[in-house]
Design an enzyme around this catalytic site. Structure first.
Site, PDB file in Angstrom:
ATOM      1  N   HIS A 194      46.640  47.544  34.512  1.00 12.19           N
ATOM      2  CA  HIS A 194      46.660  45.924  34.677  1.00 12.19           C
ATOM      3  C   HIS A 194      46.877  45.368  33.310  1.00 12.19           C
ATOM      4  CE1 HIS A 194      44.336  46.915  38.645  1.00 12.19           C
ATOM      5  NE2 HIS A 194      45.713  46.710  38.857  1.00 12.19           N
ATOM      6  N   GLU A 197      44.206  43.165  31.165  1.00  8.60           N
ATOM      7  CA  GLU A 197      42.961  44.047  30.910  1.00  8.60           C
ATOM      8  C   GLU A 197      43.152  44.481  29.810  1.00  8.60           C
ATOM      9  OE1 GLU A 197      42.180  46.397  34.621  1.00  8.60           O
ATOM     10  OE2 GLU A 197      42.277  44.506  35.556  1.00  8.60           O
ATOM     11  N   HIS A 321      40.136  50.114  33.030  1.00  9.26           N
ATOM     12  CA  HIS A 321      40.435  48.926  33.546  1.00  9.26           C
ATOM     13  C   HIS A 321      39.124  47.868  33.082  1.00  9.26           C
ATOM     14  CE1 HIS A 321      43.338  49.748  36.758  1.00  9.26           C
ATOM     15  NE2 HIS A 321      42.929  50.891  36.674  1.00  9.26           N
ATOM     16  N   GLU A 391      35.646  50.603  35.004  1.00 12.93           N
ATOM     17  CA  GLU A 391      35.948  49.115  34.778  1.00 12.93           C
ATOM     18  C   GLU A 391      34.912  48.643  33.519  1.00 12.93           C
ATOM     19  OE1 GLU A 391      37.216  46.486  36.543  1.00 12.93           O
ATOM     20  OE2 GLU A 391      38.022  47.600  38.182  1.00 12.93           O
TER      21      GLU A 391
HETATM   22  O1  0X9 Z   1      41.295  46.842  42.034  1.00  8.35           O
HETATM   23  C1  0X9 Z   1      41.723  47.551  41.090  1.00  8.35           C
HETATM   24  O2  0X9 Z   1      42.809  48.171  40.893  1.00  8.35           O
HETATM   25  C2  0X9 Z   1      40.319  48.144  40.189  1.00  8.35           C
HETATM   26  N1  0X9 Z   1      39.940  46.862  39.684  1.00  8.35           N
HETATM   27  S1  0X9 Z   1      40.512  45.669  38.792  1.00  8.35           S
HETATM   28  O3  0X9 Z   1      39.688  44.537  38.693  1.00  8.35           O
HETATM   29  N2  0X9 Z   1      40.664  46.323  37.461  1.00  8.35           N
HETATM   30  O4  0X9 Z   1      41.964  45.508  39.201  1.00  8.35           O
HETATM   31  C3  0X9 Z   1      39.422  48.965  40.840  1.00  8.35           C
HETATM   32  C4  0X9 Z   1      40.013  49.935  41.644  1.00  8.35           C
HETATM   33  C5  0X9 Z   1      38.831  50.893  42.252  1.00  8.35           C
HETATM   34  N3  0X9 Z   1      39.577  51.355  43.529  1.00  8.35           N
HETATM   35  C6  0X9 Z   1      39.498  51.342  44.640  1.00  8.35           C
HETATM   36  N4  0X9 Z   1      38.291  50.679  44.992  1.00  8.35           N
HETATM   37  N5  0X9 Z   1      40.109  51.994  45.165  1.00  8.35           N
HETATM   38 ZN    ZN Z   2      42.556  46.693  36.544  1.00 12.74          ZN
END
Ligand code: 0X9
Ligand code: ZN
Length: 429
Positions: A194, A197, A321, A391
């Protein structure tokens, strides 16, 4: 947020010496990072210039969401969920998503434009974040590290981005170099799926510097000679550069693909072939959670696919992330547990150990929300890799240079712990 400003003269000298290749060591980099000093009062001229480009039409919204299923529906409406509270979530929504949110199915509790949001966050002028590495600085540093350690390091590109930048991979291995295959157990660290980030680039980049600094420590020496270590700090350099190129942060998330409707970007962490686009992702190209026209439609995710499939020795992985201070393990795309009980226990135990080292909470990814197409689900499903989403921490996407030392050093501990189990991840059970 505490205001910081660079001590320009000192920092300039340090950056110059680093950039001239005289010294790239981890401690030198930390010195560079920590050469910041508080300022007494914010300069109104700087305050005005922190505003990100307002023209992209997105809002920061808070919407009612009582559980992970409600959060998943919101992702599907294209909401870019950033913060999760007990009964609500907050994040970014473009005009299409704002339209969907105005239906009876959702309750929008508050909204503000991005400039209003940025002003409220009181974030720093980007110049104060000069310790973070942009694409060129990242590549320069990777090249210096590889050149200074030819016996154990090599550098190669795993592919090109939408805009034609190389996606660089630093390999640390005492015998195999470049793209030569190795039968040693492999560990893979990737940052920056991302764009905004940026801390997720710093952690793997400085991990590499730290490993070189400590290459003669007994345990690190052993990992370097018995493992195959890959570090790809910047998977999405197009997005990262787009996020910073105006001198004011843009809160940009995706890659830079030109979509069919002329909007920009696919969410790379929704583009992998793991129940692709079935939940927690949007089919609307303009939204921040757009999964792309098909699985692996994007050169960046394709590059990871090719890279991973060509290296059957990979055993462990962290995808970095930010910014929830959490460690997540599969599945993220399904409420089900992974079927293999032994693997499940290994995920739980390794996650818990890395949680102790970082102070982050480790848990099953889908508990955050169900989102399909993420890289770690794919890496585990396709190749059995013990793949963790980190994260990282911060009070937002732009936590400033002041947190770097602490955030990076604790995450190096977790990354090194992962190396310690890469020869046999089941030894933790
Ligand atoms: O949404 C995402 O891709 C990740 N969070 S972010 O804030 N960095 O964008 C988390 C991914 C975790 N994966 C799932 N929950 N599938
Ligand atoms: Zn992310």
């Amino acid at each position: 947020m505490k205001k910081i400003v660079l001590s320009l003269v000192l920092l300039g000298a340090l950056i110059l010496s680093v950039k001239a290749g005289e010294n790239f060591s981890y401690s030198q980099l930390l010195k560079e990072i920590t050469t910041v000093e508080p300022i007494q009062a914010p300069d109104p001229a700087l305050e005005r210039s922190v505003m990100p480009t307002p023209a992209d039409g997105r809002y920061w919204v808070t919407v009612k969401a009582a559980d992970k299923y409600a959060r998943t529906r919101l992702l599907e409406a294209g909401l870019d969920i950033v913060e999760i509270n007990k009964d609500s979530v907050s994040g970014f929504a473009g005009p299409y998503t704002m339209g969907l949110l105005s239906s009876k199915a959702f309750v929008v509790q508050s909204r503000m434009t991005i400039p209003e949001y940025a002003a409220r966050m009181g974030k720093d002028f980007p110049a104060a974040d000069a310790a973070y590495h942009n694409f060129k600085e990242t590549v320069d540093l990777l090249k210096q590290m590889a050149a200074a350690n030819p016996d154990i390091a090599s550098l190669f590109s795993i592919g090109k981005t939408v805009e034609g930048r190389d996606i660089w991979c630093l390999r640390i291995n005492s015998s195999a170099k470049g793209e030569a295959v190795s039968s040693k157990p492999g560990a893979l660290y990737i940052g920056n799926h991302h764009a905004r980030e940026h801390l997720s680039n710093e952690v793997p980049l400085l991990l590499a510097a730290w490993l070189f600094d400590h290459k003669n420590d007994a345990d690190i020496k052993k990992y370097i000679s018995t493992l195959d270590i890959y570090i790809i700090p910047m998977l999405n350099p197009d997005g990262a550069e787009n996020d910073i190129k105006t001198g004011s942060y843009r809160y940009y998330r995706k890659n830079m693909s030109m979509n069919s409707d002329k909007s920009r970007g696919v969410d790379l962490n929704r583009n992998y072939d793991s129940w692709w686009c079935q939940a927690g992702a949007s089919t609307y190209p303009g939204s921040d959670t757009y999964c792309g026209p098909k699985a692996f439609s994007e050169p960046e995710s394709q590059a990871v696919k090719r890279f991973t499939e060509a290296r059957k020795n990979l055993k462990t992985h962290i995808s970095y992330h930010s910014y929830a201070s959490e460690i997540l393990y599969p599945w993220g795309g399904s409420d089900d547990d992974i079927p293999n009980a032994k693997d499940r226990q290994a995920f739980i135990n390794i996650g818990a150990a890395m949680g102790k080292l970082t102070g982050y909470r480790s848990y099953k990814s889908s508990e955050m929300y169900i989102a399909t197409g993420d890289s770690c689900d794919w890496a585990y499903a396709a190749a059995g890799i013990f793949a963790f989403t980190f994260e990282l921490e911060g009070n937002g996407f732009y936590p400033g240079a002041a947190i770097l030392t602490n955030a990076v050093s604790k995450n190096i501990k977790a990354a090194v712990y992962l190396l310690s189990v890469t020869d046999n991840p089941y030894k933790v059970i």
